[in-house]
Design an enzyme around this catalytic site. Structure first.
Site, mmCIF file in Angstrom:
data_model
loop_
_atom_site.group_PDB
_atom_site.id
_atom_site.type_symbol
_atom_site.label_atom_id
_atom_site.label_comp_id
_atom_site.label_asym_id
_atom_site.label_seq_id
_atom_site.Cartn_x
_atom_site.Cartn_y
_atom_site.Cartn_z
ATOM 1 N N LYS A 240 37.036 42.596 36.682
ATOM 2 C CA LYS A 240 35.948 42.436 35.319
ATOM 3 C C LYS A 240 36.617 43.760 34.443
ATOM 4 O O LYS A 240 35.614 44.435 33.997
ATOM 5 C CB LYS A 240 34.811 42.238 35.712
ATOM 6 C CG LYS A 240 34.501 41.237 36.496
ATOM 7 C CD LYS A 240 33.047 41.054 37.022
ATOM 8 C CE LYS A 240 32.771 39.663 37.935
ATOM 9 N NZ LYS A 240 31.469 39.597 38.376
ATOM 10 N N LYS B 290 38.163 32.902 47.691
ATOM 11 C CA LYS B 290 36.798 33.049 46.969
ATOM 12 C C LYS B 290 36.385 31.657 47.191
ATOM 13 O O LYS B 290 36.926 30.903 47.749
ATOM 14 C CB LYS B 290 37.024 33.544 45.745
ATOM 15 C CG LYS B 290 37.326 35.162 45.649
ATOM 16 C CD LYS B 290 37.106 35.748 44.204
ATOM 17 C CE LYS B 290 35.536 35.762 43.981
ATOM 18 N NZ LYS B 290 34.851 37.071 43.411
ATOM 19 N N ASP C 249 28.881 38.194 50.226
ATOM 20 C CA ASP C 249 28.701 37.971 48.945
ATOM 21 C C ASP C 249 27.248 37.620 48.549
ATOM 22 O O ASP C 249 26.665 36.669 49.270
ATOM 23 C CB ASP C 249 29.383 36.827 48.169
ATOM 24 C CG ASP C 249 29.334 36.688 46.574
ATOM 25 O OD1 ASP C 249 29.228 37.943 45.852
ATOM 26 O OD2 ASP C 249 29.362 35.502 46.300
ATOM 27 N N GLU D 3 41.433 38.976 52.333
ATOM 28 C CA GLU D 3 40.011 38.916 52.409
ATOM 29 C C GLU D 3 39.534 37.543 52.061
ATOM 30 O O GLU D 3 39.998 36.937 51.268
ATOM 31 C CB GLU D 3 39.499 40.008 51.380
ATOM 32 C CG GLU D 3 37.940 40.276 51.254
ATOM 33 C CD GLU D 3 37.456 41.155 50.099
ATOM 34 O OE1 GLU D 3 36.340 41.448 50.055
ATOM 35 O OE2 GLU D 3 38.408 41.891 49.433
ATOM 36 N N ARG E 22 41.486 58.589 16.695
ATOM 37 C CA ARG E 22 40.472 57.406 17.055
ATOM 38 C C ARG E 22 41.449 56.956 18.320
ATOM 39 O O ARG E 22 40.317 56.445 19.016
ATOM 40 C CB ARG E 22 40.472 56.535 16.163
ATOM 41 C CG ARG E 22 39.448 55.265 16.159
ATOM 42 C CD ARG E 22 38.254 55.672 17.101
ATOM 43 N NE ARG E 22 37.485 56.545 16.261
ATOM 44 C CZ ARG E 22 36.551 57.239 17.032
ATOM 45 N NH1 ARG E 22 36.368 57.158 18.455
ATOM 46 N NH2 ARG E 22 35.652 58.250 16.409
#
Length: 315
Positions: A139, A171, A231, A202, A106
């Protein structure tokens, strides 16, 4: 295709993640069902079956898990990470103590199914995005960052930053707190200089005015800026299509002076149109935050499994 090694990370311990996954399953008592029903000395051969078409990933990780459970297990593969597999295909087999195989089963499949799902979507997105390069984001499933990003590489994408430590990504919240884009960039350049750090930078932009401000700052100052994020410049239309004219204008304004990265409203349906605008990269959180696992099974009685699979249209 060569096997893709996992991304390098200074603190991530893949072996510890495997041990945690195994401990989560077996705890301190082990597999009580197998101990109750299977004699300890029984050896078996189990086969991996693809139950749907897709890109297989997690083969190298599966070998590590089998070895961790029982170094005497013998694993043979007919496929390698990154290969396209068809429903009903036997991917490989594992031979050894039945107890060991069932304990590993599993955990191996959980990793392989998740990684294969990510790799399958990444492959489709990467092909549609060309000539732009597809990237994932942060994410990812907590604790599985490296595994998720490894699957993206196997699927033909490239990795964005691994975490908060390996790239300055300014950001919207950083910009708001710093008092604007110019102030944020100025502070970032000062920080790198003061700490003698060389790192990619960035900055996120949301309007053409913000891009102008970034370009103006870069023309007047020595800067470590390498990439501009564009964005939500892909505008959804009521008919389900997208308007990429703002994104095209942004790329035209930047004119190759910096790498560009489109983000927001990126789907399998929109990524081709976005990729034709001239952006360098397209980032998509959906690659890892909304994984649809690829159905793979491990069966000891393979003939019966195939018969049942055909009956239920899963093989």
């Amino acid at each position: 295709m060569e096997s893709k090694a996992p991304p390098c990370h200074p603190t991530y311990d893949l072996k510890a993640v495997i041990k945690l996954a195994l401990a989560e399953d077996s705890a301190d008592l082990g597999d009580v069902t197998s101990m109750a029903t299977i004699p300890a000395e029984v050896e078996v051969e189990a086969h991996f079956l693809a139950k749907e078409d897709g890109i297989v990933a997690g083969i190298a990780l599966a070998e590590m898990i089998f070895h961790e459970v029982d170094p005497c297990l013998k694993v043979e593969w007919c496929q390698k990470d990154g290969d396209h597999v068809l429903k009903g295909l036997r991917l490989g087999k594992v031979y050894g103590k039945a107890h060991s195989i069932v304990v590993a089963e599993r955990v191996v499949l959980n990793f392989m199914q998740r990684m294969s799902g990510i790799a399958t979507l990444t492959k489709a997105m990467a092909e549609a995005a060309f000539p732009a390069v597809i990237l994932e984001t942060r994410k990812t499933a907590p604790g599985l960052r490296l595994v998720d990003k490894w699957a993206v590489l196997i699927g033909g994408g490239k990795n964005h930053r691994l975490g908060l430590f390996d790239m300055l990504l300014i950001k919207d919240n950083h910009i708001s707190i710093a008092g604007g884009i110019t102030e944020a960039l100025k502070s970032a350049d000062h920080y790198l200089l003061q700490n003698n750090l060389q790192m990619e930078v960035e900055v996120e932009t949301r309007t053409l005015e913000e891009i102008k401000e970034v370009l103006e700052y870069a023309s007047q100052n020595k800067t470590s800026l390498t990439r501009i994020m564009l964005d939500n410049m892909v505008i959804p239309r009521p008919n389900g299509d997208v308007d990429v004219s703002m994104l095209q204008e942004a790329v035209r304004m930047i004119d190759g002076r910096f790498e560009t990265e489109a983000s927001g409203n990126v789907t399998l349906d929109t990524v081709h149109q976005i990729g034709q605008t001239g952006v360098t990269y397209i980032s998509s959180g959906a690659l890892t935050h909304s994984v649809r696992a690829l159905d793979i099974s491990l069966k000891i009685d393979t003939d019966l499994a195939l018969e049942v699979g055909r009956r239920t249209n899963r093989a």
